[in-house]
Write a protein that holds these residues in place. Structure first.
Motif, PDB file in Angstrom:
ATOM      1  N   PHE A   3      -9.298  -1.209  -4.633  1.00 14.63           N
ATOM      2  CA  PHE A   3      -8.282  -0.708  -3.898  1.00 14.63           C
ATOM      3  C   PHE A   3      -6.969  -1.053  -4.681  1.00 14.63           C
ATOM      4  O   PHE A   3      -7.017  -1.671  -5.502  1.00 14.63           O
ATOM      5  CB  PHE A   3      -8.042  -1.570  -2.741  1.00 14.63           C
TER       6      PHE A   3
ATOM      7  N   ARG B   2      -2.584  -1.069  -5.308  1.00 13.84           N
ATOM      8  CA  ARG B   2      -1.283  -1.369  -4.690  1.00 13.84           C
ATOM      9  C   ARG B   2      -0.262  -1.083  -5.629  1.00 13.84           C
ATOM     10  O   ARG B   2      -0.282  -0.934  -6.768  1.00 13.84           O
ATOM     11  CB  ARG B   2      -1.167  -2.936  -4.525  1.00 13.84           C
TER      12      ARG B   2
ATOM     13  N   GLY C 206     -12.081  -4.448  10.754  1.00 11.29           N
ATOM     14  CA  GLY C 206     -13.466  -4.390  11.422  1.00 11.29           C
ATOM     15  C   GLY C 206     -14.754  -5.281  10.764  1.00 11.29           C
ATOM     16  O   GLY C 206     -15.738  -5.148  10.957  1.00 11.29           O
TER      17      GLY C 206
ATOM     18  N   HIS D 238      -3.595  -6.397   5.239  1.00  6.01           N
ATOM     19  CA  HIS D 238      -4.656  -5.138   5.245  1.00  6.01           C
ATOM     20  C   HIS D 238      -6.250  -5.644   5.452  1.00  6.01           C
ATOM     21  O   HIS D 238      -6.894  -4.871   5.444  1.00  6.01           O
ATOM     22  CB  HIS D 238      -4.335  -4.135   4.247  1.00  6.01           C
TER      23      HIS D 238
ATOM     24  N   ALA E 232     -13.403   4.632   8.678  1.00  4.91           N
ATOM     25  CA  ALA E 232     -13.634   3.107   8.215  1.00  4.91           C
ATOM     26  C   ALA E 232     -14.679   2.474   9.203  1.00  4.91           C
ATOM     27  O   ALA E 232     -15.021   1.618   8.674  1.00  4.91           O
ATOM     28  CB  ALA E 232     -12.050   2.473   8.353  1.00  4.91           C
ATOM     29  N   GLY E 233     -14.740   2.625  10.340  1.00  5.92           N
ATOM     30  CA  GLY E 233     -15.487   2.042  11.060  1.00  5.92           C
ATOM     31  C   GLY E 233     -17.113   2.409  10.778  1.00  5.92           C
ATOM     32  O   GLY E 233     -18.040   1.662  11.263  1.00  5.92           O
TER      33      GLY E 233
ATOM     34  N   THR F 273     -14.805  -8.832  -0.278  1.00  7.16           N
ATOM     35  CA  THR F 273     -15.344  -7.512  -0.047  1.00  7.16           C
ATOM     36  C   THR F 273     -14.408  -6.746   1.230  1.00  7.16           C
ATOM     37  O   THR F 273     -14.359  -5.634   1.154  1.00  7.16           O
ATOM     38  CB  THR F 273     -16.753  -7.715   0.598  1.00  7.16           C
ATOM     39  N   PHE F 274     -14.086  -7.632   2.191  1.00  9.25           N
ATOM     40  CA  PHE F 274     -13.152  -7.090   2.979  1.00  9.25           C
ATOM     41  C   PHE F 274     -11.706  -7.243   2.879  1.00  9.25           C
ATOM     42  O   PHE F 274     -10.779  -6.976   3.731  1.00  9.25           O
ATOM     43  CB  PHE F 274     -13.309  -7.706   4.448  1.00  9.25           C
ATOM     44  N   GLY F 275     -11.306  -7.556   1.567  1.00 10.16           N
ATOM     45  CA  GLY F 275      -9.800  -7.666   1.236  1.00 10.16           C
ATOM     46  C   GLY F 275      -9.225  -8.870   1.575  1.00 10.16           C
ATOM     47  O   GLY F 275      -9.951  -9.835   1.782  1.00 10.16           O
TER      48      GLY F 275
ATOM     49  N   ARG G 292       0.934  -1.094  -0.048  1.00  8.62           N
ATOM     50  CA  ARG G 292       0.061   0.042  -0.047  1.00  8.62           C
ATOM     51  C   ARG G 292       0.787   1.350  -0.102  1.00  8.62           C
ATOM     52  O   ARG G 292       0.350   2.434  -0.286  1.00  8.62           O
ATOM     53  CB  ARG G 292      -0.681  -0.095   1.166  1.00  8.62           C
TER      54      ARG G 292
ATOM     55  N   LEU H  93     -16.998  -1.193  -1.522  1.00 12.09           N
ATOM     56  CA  LEU H  93     -15.809  -0.668  -1.863  1.00 12.09           C
ATOM     57  C   LEU H  93     -15.313  -1.386  -3.349  1.00 12.09           C
ATOM     58  O   LEU H  93     -15.235  -2.566  -3.127  1.00 12.09           O
ATOM     59  CB  LEU H  93     -14.897  -0.915  -0.836  1.00 12.09           C
TER      60      LEU H  93
ATOM     61  N   ARG I  34      -1.329  -2.468  14.062  1.00 15.64           N
ATOM     62  CA  ARG I  34      -2.325  -3.329  14.049  1.00 15.64           C
ATOM     63  C   ARG I  34      -2.563  -4.381  15.368  1.00 15.64           C
ATOM     64  O   ARG I  34      -3.739  -4.411  15.599  1.00 15.64           O
ATOM     65  CB  ARG I  34      -2.290  -4.116  12.810  1.00 15.64           C
TER      66      ARG I  34
ATOM     67  N   CYS J 177      -9.627  -6.345   6.387  1.00 19.55           N
ATOM     68  CA  CYS J 177     -10.483  -5.441   7.342  1.00 19.55           C
ATOM     69  C   CYS J 177     -10.403  -5.665   8.762  1.00 19.55           C
ATOM     70  O   CYS J 177     -11.061  -6.848   9.038  1.00 19.55           O
ATOM     71  CB  CYS J 177     -11.646  -5.194   6.690  1.00 19.55           C
TER      72      CYS J 177
ATOM     73  N   ALA K  14     -18.019   2.254   5.086  1.00 15.23           N
ATOM     74  CA  ALA K  14     -18.523   1.248   4.191  1.00 15.23           C
ATOM     75  C   ALA K  14     -19.874   0.479   4.798  1.00 15.23           C
ATOM     76  O   ALA K  14     -20.643  -0.021   3.874  1.00 15.23           O
ATOM     77  CB  ALA K  14     -17.455   0.142   4.277  1.00 15.23           C
TER      78      ALA K  14
ATOM     79  N   PHE L 151     -11.180  -5.901  18.378  1.00 14.97           N
ATOM     80  CA  PHE L 151     -11.970  -6.310  17.196  1.00 14.97           C
ATOM     81  C   PHE L 151     -12.367  -7.700  16.658  1.00 14.97           C
ATOM     82  O   PHE L 151     -12.930  -7.760  15.739  1.00 14.97           O
ATOM     83  CB  PHE L 151     -11.661  -5.392  15.746  1.00 14.97           C
TER      84      PHE L 151
ATOM     85  N   HIS M  75       3.373  -1.363  10.351  1.00 13.19           N
ATOM     86  CA  HIS M  75       1.968  -1.678  10.352  1.00 13.19           C
ATOM     87  C   HIS M  75       1.558  -2.779  11.507  1.00 13.19           C
ATOM     88  O   HIS M  75       0.612  -2.707  11.920  1.00 13.19           O
ATOM     89  CB  HIS M  75       1.678  -2.406   8.742  1.00 13.19           C
TER      90      HIS M  75
HETATM   91  C1  HEM Z   1     -19.040  -3.549   5.226  1.00 15.29           C
HETATM   92  C2  HEM Z   1     -18.163  -3.002   5.953  1.00 15.29           C
HETATM   93  C3  HEM Z   1     -16.701  -2.580   5.423  1.00 15.29           C
HETATM   94  C4  HEM Z   1     -16.138  -3.266   4.170  1.00 15.29           C
HETATM   95  C5  HEM Z   1     -16.468  -3.663   3.111  1.00 15.29           C
HETATM   96  C6  HEM Z   1     -14.632  -2.888   4.518  1.00 15.29           C
HETATM   97  C7  HEM Z   1     -13.709  -3.202   3.720  1.00 15.29           C
HETATM   98  C8  HEM Z   1     -12.430  -3.017   3.954  1.00 15.29           C
HETATM   99  C9  HEM Z   1     -11.268  -3.333   2.937  1.00 15.29           C
HETATM  100  C10 HEM Z   1     -11.688  -3.897   1.631  1.00 15.29           C
HETATM  101  C11 HEM Z   1     -10.250  -3.076   3.654  1.00 15.29           C
HETATM  102  C12 HEM Z   1      -8.804  -3.309   2.741  1.00 15.29           C
HETATM  103  C13 HEM Z   1      -8.163  -2.255   2.179  1.00 15.29           C
HETATM  104  C14 HEM Z   1      -7.001  -2.775   1.693  1.00 15.29           C
HETATM  105  O1  HEM Z   1      -6.514  -3.917   1.456  1.00 15.29           O
HETATM  106  O2  HEM Z   1      -6.393  -1.767   0.876  1.00 15.29           O
HETATM  107  C15 HEM Z   1     -10.411  -2.612   5.019  1.00 15.29           C
HETATM  108  C16 HEM Z   1      -9.438  -2.334   5.845  1.00 15.29           C
HETATM  109  C17 HEM Z   1      -9.582  -1.805   7.153  1.00 15.29           C
HETATM  110  N1  HEM Z   1     -11.055  -1.706   7.439  1.00 15.29           N
HETATM  111 FE1  HEM Z   1     -12.560  -2.027   6.959  1.00 15.29          FE
HETATM  112  N2  HEM Z   1     -14.688  -2.511   5.970  1.00 15.29           N
HETATM  113  C18 HEM Z   1     -15.832  -2.412   6.642  1.00 15.29           C
HETATM  114  C19 HEM Z   1     -15.964  -1.978   7.954  1.00 15.29           C
HETATM  115  C20 HEM Z   1     -15.022  -1.648   8.691  1.00 15.29           C
HETATM  116  C21 HEM Z   1     -15.179  -1.420  10.056  1.00 15.29           C
HETATM  117  C22 HEM Z   1     -16.729  -1.587  10.872  1.00 15.29           C
HETATM  118  C23 HEM Z   1     -14.177  -1.182  10.643  1.00 15.29           C
HETATM  119  C24 HEM Z   1     -13.794  -0.638  12.136  1.00 15.29           C
HETATM  120  C25 HEM Z   1     -13.140  -0.842  12.904  1.00 15.29           C
HETATM  121  C26 HEM Z   1     -13.157  -0.947   9.661  1.00 15.29           C
HETATM  122  C27 HEM Z   1     -11.831  -0.701  10.072  1.00 15.29           C
HETATM  123  C28 HEM Z   1     -10.753  -0.949   8.881  1.00 15.29           C
HETATM  124  C29 HEM Z   1      -9.213  -0.806   9.422  1.00 15.29           C
HETATM  125  C30 HEM Z   1      -8.747  -0.215  10.331  1.00 15.29           C
HETATM  126  C31 HEM Z   1      -8.681  -1.165   7.918  1.00 15.29           C
HETATM  127  C32 HEM Z   1      -7.207  -1.088   7.835  1.00 15.29           C
HETATM  128  C33 HEM Z   1      -6.540  -2.464   7.969  1.00 15.29           C
HETATM  129  C34 HEM Z   1      -5.136  -2.353   7.947  1.00 15.29           C
HETATM  130  O3  HEM Z   1      -4.572  -1.669   7.025  1.00 15.29           O
HETATM  131  O4  HEM Z   1      -4.374  -3.445   8.425  1.00 15.29           O
HETATM  132  N3  HEM Z   1     -13.604  -1.463   8.654  1.00 15.29           N
HETATM  133  N4  HEM Z   1     -11.673  -2.585   5.058  1.00 15.29           N
END
Ligand code: HEM
Length: 409
Positions: free
Chosen positions: A300, A302, A363, A359, A250-251, A353-355, A64, A297, A107, A361, A254, A114, A103
């Motif tokens: 993303f 890289r 959350g 990294h 981020a919390g 969806t959460f990657g 990233r 989302l 983390r 997610c 999305a 979480f 990181h």
């Molecule tokens: C449906 C809801 C959500 C979606 C779709 C989502 C999606 C994502 C994705 C795709 C990434 C990775 C980004 C990457 O690889 O470049 C990410 C990272 C992250 N998300 Fe979520 N997210 C959601 C909800 C949340 C919630 C509720 C939190 C609350 C804490 C959160 C906190 C984070 C954080 C802190 C990261 C960075 C993690 C890292 O870099 O190690 N997200 N999210």
């Protein structure tokens, strides 16, 4: 959309309403010829195949961050803009912008709060909050769901977890919206100034809170981050502020949009909510499918950390970016049977969806729980829910969420 099949280049304006309202048609059209294409407007190779996206998110040759390896001049980037200095300062220590070992250290400090086991304890609180939120509009017969329901629940939950007073939730939303606009395609000068102002106010609010918690720690996440140590090493104020801003933004961003997209999908597909949410396991499966079906989302990026040659002879030089198309990968017919159907409990359930990778997610358990609790209550309390207008997506391609979701019952 203009497509050069030979060169695999695509001309596609991410701000074209037809595209951001239905990116899936464009993905299918592209995929019919190639899973990987060079997107002229972004100037990078983009990947739509589930297997490529999943693999590249975990590939250590991509990261990233690149500024730890190359200078802005080498990358051909403009110097940092002075009117964005406060925004850049907040971003500088964001988990999302860091690579190991910085990181890993950050983390690990926040991860504990979480994990599913910890988050599961919030179930009764989320249910109570959902009921209280619905009480405010249940008698009206109509509602704009994004503002009235999708926003307040995740904002309130993450603010409580961190220890930000509830009366600041409206400010949190304003600051977050202003900051997120920076990730839009070609943010303009007005958006940049607004994002910087928001970063200043957000950081000021957190600086006050941090000072308060230093004097009198409580059991919230902010106090925990202040007092946590690893190897005699504590988080600096700048790290505390960046991490809190990221968690607060981020919390909810999305989750708000995923909530809207899920309700839209259920209503548009005429799904029976009683069957869909008949018990906790069914609700979890339905939410998982909503995450795959219409993710909030869609892309993303890289950086290549070294020169890389990928399948199909695609050459990516050190410092160049690639686009990982999460929304497209989730509809890949080579991964999912009948990918355009909403099939809760499908045997091939998986999504990006959460990657994926380091990294992934943090959350995800919280977002899943919020939706698994709040959506069944919404449909149970308002069983006659129907669309009152055609939902339209926002002009923010990456953040695939609805402008409004007008419902009636
Ligand atoms: C449906 C809801 C959500 C979606 C779709 C989502 C999606 C994502 C994705 C795709 C990434 C990775 C980004 C990457 O690889 O470049 C990410 C990272 C992250 N998300 Fe979520 N997210 C959601 C909800 C949340 C919630 C509720 C939190 C609350 C804490 C959160 C906190 C984070 C954080 C802190 C990261 C960075 C993690 C890292 O870099 O190690 N997200 N999210």
């Amino acid at each position: 959309m203009k497509f050069d099949r030979q060169a695999r280049t695509v001309d596609l304006d991410p701000r074209d309403p037809q595209f951001y309202n239905d990116p899936y048609s464009a993905y299918e059209e592209i995929r019919a010829h190639t899973p990987t294409f060079f997107w002229n407007q972004y100037g990078m190779w983009c990947f739509t195949a589930f297997s490529d996206v999943d693999r590249l998110l975990r590939d250590k040759r991509f990261g990233r961050q690149i500024l730890h390896l190359m200078s802005r001049e080498e990358l051909g980037l403009e110097p940092p803009k002075p009117h964005l200095s406060d925004f850049d300062a907040v971003e500088a220590h964001s988990l999302l912008e860091l690579e190991p070992p910085a990181h890993t250290r950050l983390r690990t400090l926040v991860n504990r709060a979480f994990v599913s086991r910890q988050v599961e304890k919030l179930r009764p609180e989320i249910a109570a909050l959902t009921h209280a939120t619905i009480d405010r509009f249940a008698a009206d017969g109509a509602v704009e769901l994004i503002k009235a329901f999708a926003e307040p629940i995740p904002v309130s939950v993450i603010a409580r977890m961190l220890g930000v007073p509830q009366e600041r939730c409206a400010d949190l939303l304003d600051w977050s919206h202003a900051m997120v606009r920076m990730y839009m395609f070609e943010a303009d000068a007005a958006a940049e100034h607004a994002a910087n102002r928001a970063a200043i106010e957000f950081a000021d609010c957190l600086t006050e809170l941090i000072a308060e918690r230093r004097r009198k720690p409580t059991d919230d996440l902010l106090s925990h981050m202040i007092t946590s140590e690893r190897g005699g090493d504590r988080l600096s104020d700048a790290e505390l502020i960046s991490t809190s801003v990221l968690l607060l933004n981020a919390g909810h961003e999305a989750t708000v949009h995923q909530t809207g997209n899920a309700v839209k999908a259920i209503l548009e597909n005429g799904l029976d909510h009683r069957a869909l949410f008949r018990d906790d396991a069914a609700a979890a499966a339905a939410i998982e499918e909503s995450l795959r079906y219409d993710a909030p989302l869609h892309m993303f990026t890289r950086y290549a950390l070294e020169d890389v040659v990928l399948d199909g002879g695609i050459e990516v030089r050190k410092g160049q970016e690639i686009g990982l198309m999460l929304g497209a990968a989730n509809r890949d017919p080579r991964q999912f049977a009948d990918p355009t159907s909403f099939a809760a409990g499908r045997a091939d359930q998986a999504n990006v969806t959460f990657g994926a990778g380091i990294h992934f997610c943090i959350g995800a358990p919280l977002a899943r729980l919020e939706m698994q609790v709040s959506l069944p209550i919404l449909f149970e309390r308002l069983p006659g829910l129907r669309l009152a207008d055609t939902p339209r997506y926002r002009d923010a391609y990456h953040f695939h969420g609805l402008e409004r979701l007008d419902l009636a019952w």
